[in-house]
Design an enzyme around this catalytic site. Structure first.
Site: not given
Length: 431
Positions: A108, A315
């Protein structure tokens, strides 16, 4: 122990494979069904709304979810696609401790602090996972970080602090951490120091991570999370003395494919196209780039440049890309026109989904994104454009509002985060 990966010839660092949770390459393939587009879109919106609420808290700004409701009413490791605590979709397998114990971690770029579930932890305090819990008592290199250390004090300033806990003899305190995610998961435990094995013979000593003893929220069935954000707790920043703070990854287009995660920049970056990259507002975690144009089927859409002023947060933990109102409407209209031969599935919310039943071949138009500096990236067709038969974009909010570049659009591209150079690189056909 580790899935093999073949790094590019000019790769100076080490590489680890990256794979899809539901694919055959996953270490412990999930028995759960892959998320539907509706579920993926919901998780994507929740994640985006949470990130924006953090950034805009106290500024009286309407968040993404609130606007939607109003509208409706070099080290390289393999990476796999996975579901997540916060909608992350890709996982890597690393070794933690001495001897190294395999841990399957969500990857992430929107998180900093890495963590794994640790023994002893019963089913009430930790969610079930397929791999054995990491047991720090069996590692010769494990050590809790002392409460009074500078590392622990930094947690407090970075909003990860959870106070300190006393050892059994009451003479030494341990640094506590706490993280809360947009999907509802909360994790807390002891901030710790350990050896992290990226690949055979590539060991990162003194890696700081959270040894989790208490989880509240969703059961994700992964072993933990690997934070790739820009704050000091992240893996790239912790290893910046060795790898320069740069990292890259390539997300495979299908669940049966394998990509990679790499620390360090290639020695030769001539194959990359670069666009400027900055932190988002005052948050070091998030990486921001500026979109300047979109084309569909080779035709540039007529979109005023000013509507892109908010930029896009890059992201990899978000599935679907979010665009401001005007760019999204223009993209949707052009894409629908190019796909007029196929029946749309009626829906109030997911209004660009198609029924391809009975079609042996489907022609999907090329979609390209142009960034500051004239860098134009052709998205993979169809896997970088469609998800479960639906256009993998949604609306983020009004024009000039910040958007998100999701992981569907990143597929097959090597994404090189040159943080010190303040730029993001793209290289096509990397996995």
């Amino acid at each position: 122990m580790f899935l093999s990966v073949t790094p590019r010839p000019n790769r100076a660092g080490a590489a680890v494979p990256l794979v899809h949770r539901h694919g055959p390459c996953a270490k412990s393939p999930s028995t759960d069904k892959p998320s539907s587009f509706a579920e993926a879109l919901h998780r994507s919106r929740v994640r985006a709304d949470y990130i924006m609420s953090r950034a805009l808290r106290g500024r009286g700004t309407t968040t993404i979810m609130e606007m939607q409701e109003q509208k409706e009413g070099k080290v390289s490791i393999p990476a796999h696609l996975d579901t997540s605590v916060d909608s992350q979709e890709y996982v890597v397998t690393l070794g933690l401790g001495t001897p190294a114990v395999e841990q399957v971690l969500l990857m992430d770029t929107g998180s900093d602090l890495s963590w794994v579930q640790c023994a002893p932890c019963n089913s009430t305090d930790c969610y079930p996972q397929k791999d054995p819990l990491f047991d720090p008592r069996k590692s010769s290199t494990y050590a809790p970080i002392p409460c009074g250390s500078d590392i622990c004090k930094r947690l407090q300033s970075d909003r990860f602090d959870n106070g300190c806990s006393m050892n059994g003899n009451g003479t030494q305190s341990q640094c506590g951490y706490r993280v809360e995610y947009g999907g509802g998961l909360k994790t807390r435990g002891v901030y710790s120091n350990e050896a992290l094995t990226m690949a055979p013979g590539v060991v990162i000593k003194d890696f700081h991570f959270g040894c989790a003893y208490k989880q509240i929220g969703s059961d994700d069935k992964s072993d933990g999370l690997l934070g790739l954000g820009g704050a000091p707790e992240s893996l790239p920043v912790q290893t910046s003395a060795v790898y320069g703070g740069s990292f890259s990854y390539c997300l495979p287009p299908v669940s049966s494919g394998t990509g990679f995660l790499a620390l360090g920049a290639p020695s030769n970056t001539s194959g990359f196209s670069f666009t400027p990259m900055t932190p988002f507002m005052d948050y070091a975690t998030f990486y921001l780039v500026k979109l300047t144009g979109i084309s569909v089927g080779g035709k540039q859409l007529c979109i005023p440049p000013k509507v892109f002023e908010g930029g896009l947060i890059v992201d990899c933990g978000n599935i679907i890309s979010h665009l401001p109102s005007t760019p999204y409407a223009k993209l949707q209209s052009a894409f629908r026109a190019a796909m007029a031969a196929y029946p749309l599935i009626p829906s109030d919310e997911y209004d660009t989904c198609y029924n391809f039943t009975g079609y042996s071949n489907v022609t999907v138009p090329k979609v390209a994104l142009t960034f500051t500096g004239g860098v134009t990236i052709d998205l993979d067709v169809p896997n970088g454009v469609l998800l479960d038969g639906c256009l993998a974009f949604t609306e983020s909010g009004p024009d000039d509002y910040v958007g998100f570049l999701g992981n569907v659009q990143m597929r097959t591209l090597e994404m090189l985060y040159d943080v010190k150079g303040g730029r993001l690189g793209f290289q096509a056909g990397a996995c």
